[in-house]
Design a protein around this motif. Structure first.
Motif, PDB file in Angstrom:
ATOM      1  N   ARG A   1      -9.677 -13.909  -4.738  1.00 14.94           N
ATOM      2  CA  ARG A   1      -9.594 -12.554  -5.922  1.00 14.94           C
ATOM      3  C   ARG A   1     -10.558 -12.385  -6.272  1.00 14.94           C
ATOM      4  NH1 ARG A   1      -4.882  -9.912  -4.550  1.00 14.94           N
ATOM      5  NH2 ARG A   1      -5.416  -9.056  -6.941  1.00 14.94           N
ATOM      6  N   ALA A   2     -11.384 -12.851  -6.688  1.00 12.26           N
ATOM      7  CA  ALA A   2     -12.184 -12.312  -7.370  1.00 12.26           C
ATOM      8  C   ALA A   2     -13.140 -12.153  -6.746  1.00 12.26           C
ATOM      9  CB  ALA A   2     -13.042 -13.375  -8.455  1.00 12.26           C
ATOM     10  N   PHE A   3     -13.740 -12.987  -5.181  1.00 15.28           N
ATOM     11  CA  PHE A   3     -14.639 -12.653  -4.600  1.00 15.28           C
ATOM     12  C   PHE A   3     -14.177 -11.655  -3.993  1.00 15.28           C
ATOM     13  CE2 PHE A   3     -14.784 -13.432   0.237  1.00 15.28           C
ATOM     14  CZ  PHE A   3     -15.885 -13.080   0.746  1.00 15.28           C
ATOM     15  N   ALA A   4     -13.299 -11.260  -3.298  1.00 16.24           N
ATOM     16  CA  ALA A   4     -12.103  -9.950  -2.863  1.00 16.24           C
ATOM     17  C   ALA A   4     -12.454  -8.382  -3.773  1.00 16.24           C
ATOM     18  CB  ALA A   4     -10.716 -10.096  -2.618  1.00 16.24           C
ATOM     19  N   ARG A   5     -13.050  -8.776  -4.780  1.00 12.37           N
ATOM     20  CA  ARG A   5     -13.180  -7.972  -5.548  1.00 12.37           C
ATOM     21  C   ARG A   5     -14.179  -7.242  -5.121  1.00 12.37           C
ATOM     22  NH1 ARG A   5      -9.238  -9.638  -9.399  1.00 12.37           N
ATOM     23  NH2 ARG A   5     -10.886 -11.255 -10.353  1.00 12.37           N
ATOM     24  N   GLU A   6     -15.175  -8.232  -5.164  1.00 14.05           N
ATOM     25  CA  GLU A   6     -16.968  -8.048  -5.200  1.00 14.05           C
ATOM     26  C   GLU A   6     -16.421  -7.371  -4.571  1.00 14.05           C
ATOM     27  OE1 GLU A   6     -19.156 -11.529  -7.406  1.00 14.05           O
ATOM     28  OE2 GLU A   6     -18.112 -11.942  -5.621  1.00 14.05           O
ATOM     29  N   ALA A   7     -16.646  -7.934  -2.931  1.00 17.25           N
ATOM     30  CA  ALA A   7     -16.539  -7.413  -1.629  1.00 17.25           C
ATOM     31  C   ALA A   7     -15.685  -6.267  -1.903  1.00 17.25           C
ATOM     32  CB  ALA A   7     -15.813  -8.317  -0.345  1.00 17.25           C
ATOM     33  N   LEU A   8     -14.831  -5.304  -2.331  1.00 19.75           N
ATOM     34  CA  LEU A   8     -14.091  -4.436  -1.614  1.00 19.75           C
ATOM     35  C   LEU A   8     -15.371  -3.040  -2.543  1.00 19.75           C
ATOM     36  CD1 LEU A   8     -11.841  -3.130  -1.155  1.00 19.75           C
ATOM     37  CD2 LEU A   8     -10.971  -3.192  -3.165  1.00 19.75           C
TER      38      LEU A   8
ATOM     39  N   PHE B   1      -4.393 -13.932   5.954  1.00 21.06           N
ATOM     40  CA  PHE B   1      -4.843 -12.596   4.992  1.00 21.06           C
ATOM     41  C   PHE B   1      -4.624 -12.620   3.934  1.00 21.06           C
ATOM     42  CE2 PHE B   1      -5.990 -12.468   9.542  1.00 21.06           C
ATOM     43  CZ  PHE B   1      -7.128 -12.537   9.708  1.00 21.06           C
ATOM     44  N   LYS B   2      -5.318 -12.282   3.437  1.00 27.46           N
ATOM     45  CA  LYS B   2      -4.289 -11.773   2.172  1.00 27.46           C
ATOM     46  C   LYS B   2      -5.492  -9.780   2.128  1.00 27.46           C
ATOM     47  CE  LYS B   2      -3.962 -15.438  -0.741  1.00 27.46           C
ATOM     48  NZ  LYS B   2      -2.404 -15.878  -0.554  1.00 27.46           N
ATOM     49  N   VAL B   3      -4.593  -9.837   0.779  1.00 33.81           N
ATOM     50  CA  VAL B   3      -5.061  -7.906   1.391  1.00 33.81           C
ATOM     51  C   VAL B   3      -5.125  -7.461  -0.403  1.00 33.81           C
ATOM     52  CG1 VAL B   3      -2.519  -6.781   1.224  1.00 33.81           C
ATOM     53  CG2 VAL B   3      -4.550  -5.685   1.861  1.00 33.81           C
ATOM     54  N   MET B   4      -5.725  -6.694  -0.555  1.00 36.04           N
ATOM     55  CA  MET B   4      -6.508  -6.298  -1.820  1.00 36.04           C
ATOM     56  C   MET B   4      -6.550  -4.635  -1.628  1.00 36.04           C
ATOM     57  SD  MET B   4      -8.751  -6.934  -5.122  1.00 36.04           S
ATOM     58  CE  MET B   4      -8.364  -8.353  -5.558  1.00 36.04           C
ATOM     59  N   GLU B   5      -6.009  -3.877  -2.370  1.00 32.12           N
ATOM     60  CA  GLU B   5      -6.812  -1.913  -1.991  1.00 32.12           C
ATOM     61  C   GLU B   5      -6.887  -1.812  -3.157  1.00 32.12           C
ATOM     62  OE1 GLU B   5      -3.222  -0.016   0.458  1.00 32.12           O
ATOM     63  OE2 GLU B   5      -1.912  -2.299   0.384  1.00 32.12           O
ATOM     64  N   GLN B   6      -7.505  -0.349  -3.140  1.00 32.45           N
ATOM     65  CA  GLN B   6      -8.226   0.075  -4.383  1.00 32.45           C
ATOM     66  C   GLN B   6      -8.498   1.785  -3.561  1.00 32.45           C
ATOM     67  OE1 GLN B   6     -10.362  -1.786  -6.881  1.00 32.45           O
ATOM     68  NE2 GLN B   6     -11.516  -0.041  -7.748  1.00 32.45           N
ATOM     69  N   GLY B   7      -7.446   2.810  -4.877  1.00 30.50           N
ATOM     70  CA  GLY B   7      -8.113   3.960  -4.497  1.00 30.50           C
ATOM     71  C   GLY B   7      -8.462   4.601  -2.305  1.00 30.50           C
ATOM     72  N   GLY B   8      -7.588   4.360  -2.246  1.00 28.88           N
ATOM     73  CA  GLY B   8      -7.429   4.436  -0.794  1.00 28.88           C
ATOM     74  C   GLY B   8      -8.461   3.391  -0.214  1.00 28.88           C
ATOM     75  N   THR B   9      -9.318   2.189  -0.393  1.00 30.76           N
ATOM     76  CA  THR B   9      -9.876   1.523   0.221  1.00 30.76           C
ATOM     77  C   THR B   9      -9.031   0.250   0.059  1.00 30.76           C
ATOM     78  OG1 THR B   9     -11.504   2.691  -0.274  1.00 30.76           O
ATOM     79  CG2 THR B   9     -12.307   0.414   0.958  1.00 30.76           C
ATOM     80  N   ARG B  10      -9.136  -0.772   0.903  1.00 32.15           N
ATOM     81  CA  ARG B  10      -8.497  -1.702   0.922  1.00 32.15           C
ATOM     82  C   ARG B  10      -9.209  -2.951   1.863  1.00 32.15           C
ATOM     83  NH1 ARG B  10      -6.133   1.281   4.482  1.00 32.15           N
ATOM     84  NH2 ARG B  10      -4.662   1.781   2.678  1.00 32.15           N
ATOM     85  N   ALA B  11      -8.684  -4.559   1.703  1.00 27.33           N
ATOM     86  CA  ALA B  11      -9.691  -5.469   2.021  1.00 27.33           C
ATOM     87  C   ALA B  11      -8.675  -6.308   2.619  1.00 27.33           C
ATOM     88  CB  ALA B  11     -11.115  -5.822   1.282  1.00 27.33           C
ATOM     89  N   PHE B  12      -8.653  -7.244   3.753  1.00 28.63           N
ATOM     90  CA  PHE B  12      -8.094  -8.425   3.983  1.00 28.63           C
ATOM     91  C   PHE B  12      -9.273  -9.435   4.112  1.00 28.63           C
ATOM     92  CE2 PHE B  12      -5.447  -5.094   6.277  1.00 28.63           C
ATOM     93  CZ  PHE B  12      -4.139  -6.256   5.507  1.00 28.63           C
TER      94      PHE B  12
END
Length: 252
Positions: A108-115, A205-216
């Motif tokens: 999840r930390a990696f996903a936050r960096e990517a997003l 696949f996991k998803v992270m969303e923030q302010g209308g932008t998301r990352a799988f």
């Protein structure tokens, strides 16, 4: 007289603030003309900050009163005291470094960096990438070298996206590669890739969303991937599956 060539030693000295004003100006002029060197300098600065974050709290801790009292009561030879101090620092640093070298366990930390990187660079109009798609071979070779692992750029033309280019990103656990794609209507996606020294537990696949932008995002052995964008969630998932299949073709 022409200035002497800028070397990696100069770049490290620039990061550490050890250059005089004249040489610093020469290095900054060099960086303005070499974006790949800017990425390295940025990565070194990030690495330095991470080391400070880990070790400074230990180095700045006050000596416990019981140890101070013991040293005052017994006059140890100065060399022996220094030796014990260095040994203690070495043991502490080694223990902390061991922890830093453990496998990455926070996808999840990696996903936050990517997003966060997607939001930052996808909005850029003039400089969204460091290396454009016209130099795809160089881009892939450069990122593969920096991550110490083969990097591939999936072909998403059938999904309506063309490779725009890519860049190197600093990550908490090591450098990241970012590939950016753009549609004919200006929509942008980024595929962020990391490489770990040791294989990690694989994830779906996991998803992270923030302010209308998301990352799988997903972990596959020693690679981590995150596909980010502001498009429809179902559409983004479908493209993530295409990326996965291109990176791991089914063997007949």
């Amino acid at each position: 007289m022409s200035a002497s060539p800028i070397t990696e030693i100069d770049l490290h000295a620039y990061v550490d603030g050890q250059l005089d004003a004249a040489r610093r100006a020469e290095v900054e002029a060099y960086l303005a003309a070499h974006p790949e060197a800017v990425a390295e300098v940025h990565a070194w600065r990030t690495q330095n900050q991470l080391l400070h974050d880990v070790f400074d709290p230990v180095l700045n801790e006050p000596v416990p009163l019981r140890f101070s009292a013991a040293l005052q009561r017994k006059r140890w030879p100065q060399g022996l005291v220094a030796g014990f101090a260095w040994l203690s620092c070495g043991l502490v640093a080694g223990w902390l470094a061991h922890g830093m070298m453990q496998p990455i366990e926070q996808p999840r930390a990696f996903a936050r960096e990517a997003l966060a990187a997607h939001v930052l660079y996808s909005a850029e109009q003039r400089h969204p990438v460091e290396v454009p798609a016209q130099q795809e071979a160089h881009l892939v070779a450069w990122l593969s070298k920096r991550l110490s692992a083969p990097i591939h750029a999936p072909n998403l033309r059938e999904q309506g996206f063309s490779l725009l280019g890519g860049r190197l990103l600093p990550g908490k656990d090591g450098p990241l590669a970012q590939l950016m794609y753009e549609s004919d209507t200006g929509e942008r996606l980024t595929l962020t890739v990391r490489h770990a020294v040791q294989p990690q537990p694989e994830t779906g696949f996991k998803v992270m969303e923030q302010g209308g932008t998301r990352a799988f995002y997903w972990i596959d052995s020693d690679y981590g991937y995150a596909l980010s964008g502001g498009i429809d969630k179902r559409r983004l998932l479908d493209i993530a599956r295409v990326v996965y299949l291109q990176l791991h073709p089914v063997q007949n």
